[in-house]
Scaffold this active site. Structure first.
Site, PDB file in Angstrom:
ATOM      1  N   GLU A  58       3.268 -10.804  -1.091  1.00 49.23           N
ATOM      2  CA  GLU A  58       3.365  -9.452  -0.518  1.00 49.23           C
ATOM      3  C   GLU A  58       4.507  -8.678  -1.170  1.00 49.23           C
ATOM      4  O   GLU A  58       5.323  -8.034  -0.503  1.00 49.23           O
ATOM      5  CB  GLU A  58       3.565  -9.513   1.003  1.00 49.23           C
ATOM      6  N   GLY A  59       4.559  -8.725  -2.493  1.00 45.31           N
ATOM      7  CA  GLY A  59       5.660  -8.107  -3.229  1.00 45.31           C
ATOM      8  C   GLY A  59       5.797  -6.615  -3.017  1.00 45.31           C
ATOM      9  O   GLY A  59       6.887  -6.063  -3.209  1.00 45.31           O
ATOM     10  N   ARG A 113       2.767 -13.845  11.059  1.00 48.56           N
ATOM     11  CA  ARG A 113       1.501 -14.466  11.468  1.00 48.56           C
ATOM     12  C   ARG A 113       1.477 -15.962  11.218  1.00 48.56           C
ATOM     13  O   ARG A 113       0.776 -16.692  11.909  1.00 48.56           O
ATOM     14  CB  ARG A 113       0.332 -13.806  10.716  1.00 48.56           C
ATOM     15  N   CYS A 130     -18.115   2.878  -0.763  1.00 45.46           N
ATOM     16  CA  CYS A 130     -17.852   2.582   0.645  1.00 45.46           C
ATOM     17  C   CYS A 130     -16.470   3.042   1.090  1.00 45.46           C
ATOM     18  O   CYS A 130     -16.237   3.216   2.290  1.00 45.46           O
ATOM     19  CB  CYS A 130     -18.018   1.085   0.907  1.00 45.46           C
ATOM     20  N   VAL A 177       2.185   3.548   6.396  1.00 46.17           N
ATOM     21  CA  VAL A 177       1.733   2.698   5.293  1.00 46.17           C
ATOM     22  C   VAL A 177       1.810   1.229   5.664  1.00 46.17           C
ATOM     23  O   VAL A 177       0.887   0.454   5.414  1.00 46.17           O
ATOM     24  CB  VAL A 177       2.568   2.985   4.026  1.00 46.17           C
ATOM     25  N   GLU A 178       2.918   0.809   6.281  1.00 45.77           N
ATOM     26  CA  GLU A 178       3.141  -0.612   6.559  1.00 45.77           C
ATOM     27  C   GLU A 178       2.566  -1.000   7.916  1.00 45.77           C
ATOM     28  O   GLU A 178       3.211  -0.869   8.953  1.00 45.77           O
ATOM     29  CB  GLU A 178       4.633  -0.933   6.509  1.00 45.77           C
TER      30      GLU A 178
END
Length: 233
Positions: free
Chosen positions: A98-99, A60, A188, A172-173
């Protein structure tokens, strides 16, 4: 009055920087990347040589890692941390964003800390299913410092400790921002999102898959019945 003269460098002073692992955990939108960036910049101001590593599949922000409010810092992309071992050995401070996505995060951080590096890791602690994300939690017993940040619930504005996926993807990813995820509180988290509700409603539609199609068909049949009645009269 007597004075004590202390040497500038004590005999017990370490000959090189002592390594350490710092872990920053939390849900999405809790400020993990912002805190990672703050800590790395603090070392940069002190003239330490720093390297930031980002997950290569997150494209991104090109070759930078970014906070959600678009603050950026140059970063080296990688899918496996062992692929950037040589670059990491040449610096004093290593930041990893993002480990949770790196399968070799534990071995790499331990190796670099034992080499005298300061390793700072920002990562999600849990998946959207509230399960441990990869092997990131195995890093906790090895770390000198661990903090868990919280976000603001994007649905009720209370403290948020979890990440909730808005779509119906099961893997998951799935990389994304506020378009795919919300930070949420416990209450929530268990509320169904509009996308999930729409998905469950569609499963109950036996004839037509799209919402609103049944209404269109009913109107069509009603028009035909009116025409038949008028022609009969």
């Amino acid at each position: 009055m007597s004075y004590i003269n202390l040497p500038t460098v004590l005999p017990s002073s370490p000959s090189k920087t002592r390594g350490q692992i710092q872990v920053i955990l939390g849900p999405m939108f809790s400020g993990k990347s912002t805190e990672l960036m703050r800590r790395v910049r603090r070392f940069q101001i002190a003239q330490y040589k720093c390297l930031v590593i980002k997950y290569a599949k997150d494209t991104r922000y090109s070759n930078s890692f970014s906070t959600h409010d678009r603050n950026t810092m140059d970063a080296l992309p990688a899918c496996m941390l062992r692929d950037v071992t040589q670059e990491s050995l040449g610096v004093a401070v290593i930041g990893i964003d993002e480990g949770q996505f790196f399968p070799d995060i534990v071995d790499f951080c331990e190796m670099m800390a034992n080499e005298g590096k300061t390793v700072i890791v920002a990562a999600l602690d849990g998946t959207f299913q509230r399960k441990a994300f990869g092997s990131i939690l195995n890093l906790v017993p090895l770390a000198e410092s661990v903090v868990k940040l919280t976000a603001v619930c994007m649905e009720c504005f209370r403290e948020a400790a979890y990440t909730k996926r808005l779509g119906l993807e099961k893997e998951v990813e799935v990389i994304g921002g506020a378009d795919k995820y919300h930070s949420v509180c416990r209450l929530c988290y268990f509320k169904k999102s509009s996308a999930q509700t729409a998905g469950s409603d569609n499963k109950n539609c036996l004839v037509l898959g799209q919402p609103g199609e049944a209404l269109v068909v009913r109107k069509l049949f009603a028009s035909q019945q009116v025409l038949q009645y008028n022609s009969a009269n």
